[in-house]
Enzyme design. Structure first.
Site, PDB file in Angstrom:
ATOM      1  N   CYS A   1       0.811  -1.206   0.000  1.00 29.95           N
ATOM      2  CA  CYS A   1       0.000   0.000   0.000  1.00 29.95           C
ATOM      3  C   CYS A   1       0.848   1.261   0.000  1.00 29.95           C
ATOM      4  CB  CYS A   1      -0.870   0.017   1.256  1.00 29.95           C
ATOM      5  SG  CYS A   1      -1.881  -1.444   1.432  1.00 29.95           S
TER       6      CYS A   1
ATOM      7  N   GLY B   1      -0.839   0.784  -5.002  1.00 24.53           N
ATOM      8  CA  GLY B   1      -2.106   0.147  -4.646  1.00 24.53           C
ATOM      9  C   GLY B   1      -3.234   0.759  -5.431  1.00 24.53           C
TER      10      GLY B   1
ATOM     11  N   ASN C   1       1.207   0.734   5.550  1.00 23.11           N
ATOM     12  CA  ASN C   1       1.871   0.030   4.445  1.00 23.11           C
ATOM     13  C   ASN C   1       2.820  -0.982   5.063  1.00 23.11           C
ATOM     14  OD1 ASN C   1       4.560   0.882   2.163  1.00 23.11           O
ATOM     15  ND2 ASN C   1       3.103  -0.791   2.019  1.00 23.11           N
ATOM     16  N   GLY C   2       2.703  -2.209   4.630  1.00 25.69           N
ATOM     17  CA  GLY C   2       3.523  -3.276   5.205  1.00 25.69           C
ATOM     18  C   GLY C   2       2.631  -4.433   5.583  1.00 25.69           C
TER      19      GLY C   2
ATOM     20  N   TYR D   1      11.928  -2.916  -8.300  1.00 32.41           N
ATOM     21  CA  TYR D   1      10.668  -2.885  -9.033  1.00 32.41           C
ATOM     22  C   TYR D   1       9.618  -1.932  -8.461  1.00 32.41           C
ATOM     23  CZ  TYR D   1       5.983  -4.316 -10.466  1.00 32.41           C
ATOM     24  OH  TYR D   1       4.688  -4.321 -10.911  1.00 32.41           O
TER      25      TYR D   1
END
Ligand code: AMP
Length: 514
Positions: free
Chosen positions: A35, A61, A136-137, A276
């Site tokens: 996210c 996301g 996020n994670g 990436y």
């Protein structure tokens, strides 16, 4: 109408009926996502800036997004499935999000977890006041914590790992929101870059390993915390610094306050963000992501040269590495594959059938540049091998005499438990085959990956120190830097059932964790 139908675990259970949730068993709706987060304090148009920030972070996301703002008294929220441009295109929606402070979140649910109740920021009215959180994670003991909390009476509303943090805060005996947050985070394992909002502050926290990115910026008198610097650029904010691993930053009326509530540990930033995931125009940990990708490509050319006529990137993510490869090898670089930008990333389509279709929809070989040539194709990773198989075939059909595949990451051998979507181990091509086997599978004349040490060299390290690796590289080395409590425990399987809802898209995805 929704129905709650608890029942014992059965591996064949269909997710449409009821969801049975131990992460090692569930094939969907798991506690996993990757996210983006954004938070701003001290701006009259906090919500509008959050919309722009989330737009710049859309690559992290695309399935859902949300914003919660606070005007000092009341909180205002808007959350929806879908992308930022659609969700916040109505000025009336943004105007409703009043206040000088706001936080926002883009969600990538890895599977059928595309439920509105999972869309962040989550909000709770705690004893200590209103509190919103975006994460996020991924927590690696979320299921374990959830079981404990449910036994004590917590009523979970979502299936996200993040909600465990909210319940830990709700049941904490500490006084302030900040102390409760620290108390809660002391109990979690895994990766988190968090932005949270209470009535008087925006709070940002990065886990002690700093696995996911989080940066701090400034716009006039306002301060911003967000996943990547590209979200600062879009609003004209100045990048101040990374939020340090293990640091808690509080943005309030008196400015920026930094705390170090956790015992220090050597950091382990996710190296795949450089390869990436992050946007190439972002700067993370003093490295331009674009420059890092070029260096990785150059290192790959040194490690795995190929007798060829032309270097062709698999767009878009393979482009910077291919530029680096071409420059180092002295071979011409050509955009021999055109990408149609009106389709999402391959992985976003969850079924194999759609994924296969997606690749054809997405790429086309430019025969004028390829016909009769020995081609080096450069991509960033091989996961299931779907993209490589298609692209190699496509380039051959366009007349390539030889096709040499070069990959700017080491072979992806294990899933990520820290917030990047990867399939189960047994779906990974590198788990099933040797490099030679993978070459045969994708149909290339040769195949080579950058080595783990080569990757470290490209990132400015002498080599990987196995006793103290500078990065989280677990998907390549299987050296996971935290406990994987949920993965390793079978305790309580079948004890929890979750409310099953049809997702907005009705999609489901096969996924089991190794
Ligand atoms: P695959 O086709 O399964 O081998 O996946 C490899 C392709 O997916 C590469 O071209 C990558 O650019 C892309 N990719 C790798 N990891 C991810 C990820 N976590 N999410 C989305 N795309 C990814």
């Amino acid at each position: 109408m929704l129905s709650l139908r608890p029942r014992a675990y059965s591996p064949r259970a269909r997710r449409d009926d009821a969801t049975l949730m131990h992460p090692s068993q569930a094939d969907d709706d798991t506690l996993r996502e990757k996210c983006a987060v954004f938070g701003i304090f001290g701006h009259a148009e906090a919500a509008a800036h959050t919309v722009l920030g989330l737009h710049a972070l859309q690559h992290r996301g695309q399935e859902a997004c949300g914003i919660v703002s606070c005007d000092g008294e009341q909180f205002h929220a808007h959350r929806a499935l879908g992308q930022v441009g659609d969700t916040f295109s109505n000025p009336a929606v943004v105007a409703m999000l009043r206040g000088y402070a706001a936080i926002g979140h883009n969600r990538y649910a890895t599977s059928g977890g595309t439920l509105l109740r999972n869309v962040q920021p989550l909000f709770a009215d705690l004893d200590a006041g209103g509190f919103a959180i975006g994460h996020n994670g991924n927590l690696t003991n979320a299921y374990h914590l959830r079981r404990k909390l449910v036994r004590r009476g917590s009523l979970f509303q979502s299936t996200t790992d993040t909600e465990a943090i909210v319940h830990l805060m709700a049941t904490s005996t500490a006084n302030s929101i900040i102390d409760r947050m620290v108390d809660a985070l002391m109990q979690v394992e895994g990766a988190y870059s968090i932005v949270a909002l209470c009535r008087s502050a925006v709070i940002a926290v990065r886990d002690p390993l700093g696995v996911r990115p989080l940066v701090l910026g400034r716009l006039g008198d306002a301060h911003i915390v967000c996943s990547e610097t590209c979200a600062l650029d879009i609003i004209g904010a100045t990048f101040l610094r990374d939020v340090e691993p293990g640091e808690m930053v509080v943005l309030d009326e008196s400015g920026v306050h930094s705390y170090r509530p956790f015992p220090p540990r050597p950091s382990r930033f996710c190296v795949f963000e450089y390869i990436y995931f992050a946007r190439p125009d972002s700067v993370i940990g003093d490295h331009s992501v674009y420059a890092a990708r070029k260096r990785i490509g150059a290192e790959l050319a040194r490690e795995a040269p190929a007798g060829a006529d032309v270097i062709v990137p698999v767009p878009d993510s393979g482009v910077p590495a291919a530029i680096g490869y071409a420059a180092e090898s002295g071979l011409p670089f050509e955009l021999g594959i055109t990408r149609n930008h009106y389709v999402g990333r391959t992985f976003i389509e969850p079924t194999d059938q759609i994924r296969n279709l997606g690749v054809k929809l997405k790429h086309n070989a430019n025969a004028a540049l390829i016909d009769g040539k020995r081609v080096v194709l450069v991509d960033d990773s091989i996961v299931r091998g779907t993209t490589s198989r298609k692209i190699v075939q496509m380039v051959r059909q366009a007349g390539a005499r030889e096709v040499h595949m070069r990959i700017s990451s080491p072979p992806t051998r294990g899933p990520c438990f820290y917030g990047i979507d990867t399939p189960a181990k047994d779906e990974l091509l590198a788990h099933q085959y040797s490099v030679e086997g993978m070459r045969r599978e994708i149909g290339a004349d040769s195949l080579a990956f950058i080595s783990v040490d080569g990757l470290y060299r490209a990132m400015g390290k002498p080599a990987r120190d196995p006793d103290a690796p500078a990065f989280c590289d677990a998907c390549f080395t299987l050296d996971y830097p935290t406990a994987l409590t949920d993965e390793e425990s079978t305790e309580g399987q079948g004890e929890l059932s979750f409310l099953a809802e049809r997702t907005a898209t009705g999609r489901r995805r096969k996924r089991s964790l190794a």
